[in-house]
Design a protein around this motif. Sequence first.
Motif, short mmCIF file in Angstrom:
data_model
loop_
_atom_site.label_atom_id
_atom_site.label_comp_id
_atom_site.label_asym_id
_atom_site.label_seq_id
_atom_site.Cartn_x
_atom_site.Cartn_y
_atom_site.Cartn_z
N HIS A 21 12.66 7.95 -13.42
CA HIS A 21 12.47 6.87 -14.19
C HIS A 21 10.99 6.84 -14.31
O HIS A 21 10.35 6.13 -15.65
N ILE A 22 10.21 7.12 -13.29
CA ILE A 22 8.76 7.02 -13.66
C ILE A 22 8.39 7.90 -14.52
O ILE A 22 7.25 7.66 -15.53
N GLN A 23 8.79 9.32 -14.48
CA GLN A 23 8.52 10.27 -15.41
C GLN A 23 8.65 9.86 -16.87
O GLN A 23 7.72 10.14 -17.80
N ALA A 24 9.96 9.38 -17.16
CA ALA A 24 10.14 8.55 -18.52
C ALA A 24 9.32 7.79 -18.98
O ALA A 24 8.95 7.80 -20.10
N PHE A 25 8.86 6.95 -17.97
CA PHE A 25 7.94 5.90 -18.51
C PHE A 25 6.59 6.30 -18.83
O PHE A 25 5.97 6.09 -19.91
N VAL A 26 6.04 7.29 -17.88
CA VAL A 26 4.77 7.59 -18.10
C VAL A 26 4.67 8.38 -19.59
O VAL A 26 3.74 8.27 -20.22
N LYS A 64 10.32 -9.43 -9.85
CA LYS A 64 9.18 -10.42 -9.87
C LYS A 64 8.97 -10.83 -8.44
O LYS A 64 7.87 -11.11 -8.08
N ALA A 65 9.75 -10.98 -7.57
CA ALA A 65 9.70 -11.37 -6.27
C ALA A 65 8.63 -10.24 -5.51
O ALA A 65 7.70 -10.49 -4.78
N TYR A 66 9.21 -9.11 -5.69
CA TYR A 66 8.30 -7.87 -5.12
C TYR A 66 6.83 -7.83 -5.59
O TYR A 66 5.97 -7.58 -4.84
N LEU A 67 6.77 -7.96 -6.88
CA LEU A 67 5.44 -7.89 -7.54
C LEU A 67 4.59 -8.91 -7.00
O LEU A 67 3.29 -8.86 -6.99
N LYS A 68 5.10 -10.33 -6.79
CA LYS A 68 4.33 -11.62 -6.31
C LYS A 68 4.00 -11.28 -4.87
O LYS A 68 2.92 -11.45 -4.59
N SER A 69 4.80 -10.61 -4.06
CA SER A 69 4.26 -10.45 -2.65
C SER A 69 3.20 -9.26 -2.56
O SER A 69 2.41 -9.45 -1.97
N TYR A 70 3.17 -8.33 -3.73
CA TYR A 70 2.27 -7.24 -3.86
C TYR A 70 0.99 -7.93 -4.20
O TYR A 70 -0.06 -7.54 -3.69
N SER A 129 -0.27 2.62 -5.76
CA SER A 129 -0.75 1.79 -4.98
C SER A 129 0.61 0.86 -4.64
O SER A 129 0.76 0.27 -3.40
N PHE A 130 1.33 0.34 -5.74
CA PHE A 130 2.48 -0.71 -5.74
C PHE A 130 3.42 0.08 -4.54
O PHE A 130 4.04 -0.46 -3.48
N PHE A 131 3.74 1.42 -4.86
CA PHE A 131 5.02 2.11 -4.25
C PHE A 131 4.59 2.46 -2.78
O PHE A 131 5.18 2.43 -1.79
N ASN A 132 3.21 2.45 -2.51
CA ASN A 132 2.61 2.68 -1.09
C ASN A 132 2.65 1.56 -0.42
O ASN A 132 3.21 1.40 0.80
N TYR A 133 2.50 0.33 -1.06
CA TYR A 133 2.79 -0.85 -0.47
C TYR A 133 4.07 -1.14 0.16
O TYR A 133 4.41 -1.69 1.33
N HIS A 185 16.59 0.71 -18.53
CA HIS A 185 17.29 0.98 -17.08
C HIS A 185 17.49 -0.46 -16.35
O HIS A 185 16.84 -0.46 -15.40
N PRO A 186 18.07 -1.35 -16.95
CA PRO A 186 18.04 -2.85 -16.31
C PRO A 186 18.63 -2.83 -15.21
O PRO A 186 18.16 -3.64 -14.31
N GLU A 187 19.26 -1.68 -14.45
CA GLU A 187 19.88 -1.91 -13.37
C GLU A 187 19.06 -1.43 -12.18
O GLU A 187 19.32 -1.61 -10.85
N VAL A 188 17.90 -0.84 -12.48
CA VAL A 188 16.92 -0.27 -11.70
C VAL A 188 16.06 -1.28 -10.76
O VAL A 188 15.52 -2.00 -11.63
N SER A 189 15.96 -1.28 -9.82
CA SER A 189 15.15 -2.13 -8.96
C SER A 189 13.97 -1.36 -8.04
O SER A 189 13.98 -0.36 -8.09
#
Length: 301
Positions: free
Chosen positions: A55-60, A4-10, A81-85, A43-47
Amino acid sequence: MQWKAYLKSYHDYLRLERGMSPNTLASYRFDLERLCAFLAAHHPEVSPLTITSQHIQAFVYAVSKELNARSQARLISGLKSFFNYLLVENLRGDSPMELIEAPRLGRKLPDTLSTVEIDRLIAAIDLSKPEGERNRTMLEVLYGCGLRVSELVTLKISDIFADEGFLKVTGKGNKQRFVPLATFTLQCIERYRREVRVHVPIQKGFEDTLFLNRRGKALTRAMIFTIIKDLALAIHLQKKISPHTFRHSFATHLLENGADLRAIQMMLGHESITTTEVYVHLDRRHLTQIMHQFHPRKRLK
């Protein structure tokens, strides 16, 4: 909470530094919230700092079953875009998106209307109703200036430079451009203001908004879509059209009549001319005629 904190700053970065529109922000936020929901379930432990390409592959893979290729490509673009940020902010040393490939998309040519179809749509407007003159003016501005629907509903009276013959348009990323305003389009705007808008009880904060609903507030994008859809049904038009179809038609008709691609790019507000070049592919027959008419080798000796 970490996400939540990272998404807000993004989100703040996109809004303040990139100047993205509310619609684009909402799209980016929706895709990232979808990723968060997937991780919370599996994967609740993943930040944001520990997520991997696996993780991304599984999600996609999980969401690809309900998305077409174009939506998948948009999703992957938003995640990149988010991970480049995070990389730019030195929060990560690498991006988990490096090995993720978006599906290949064929060039999708935009639908267009002929001048006859545009005339038929406008002629179908019931001018006996109070909103008739307003609707006709909106379609004339969409087609006459090549505006996006978001640009139309936010158009201000103060954006009209009648003496100079230009319209100031605020587009994506709050970037402004000046579009030539044809005499006929200006006459439509002045008639609407003089005969219709003056009788609308304008709400506070909308005094400068050009197109108003009957309650004196700005029209919504959805309302413009509905107006155009109803007109298409009224004339039994066998095409699926939207406000953007008028923008495509504006560009296509200019090109067909010999307008310079660079000039069309400036009027549309495209950041890159490669975006404008899609219109070159719309009417190859016309381009063939242009070549045969103007090329110095058009005749055999």
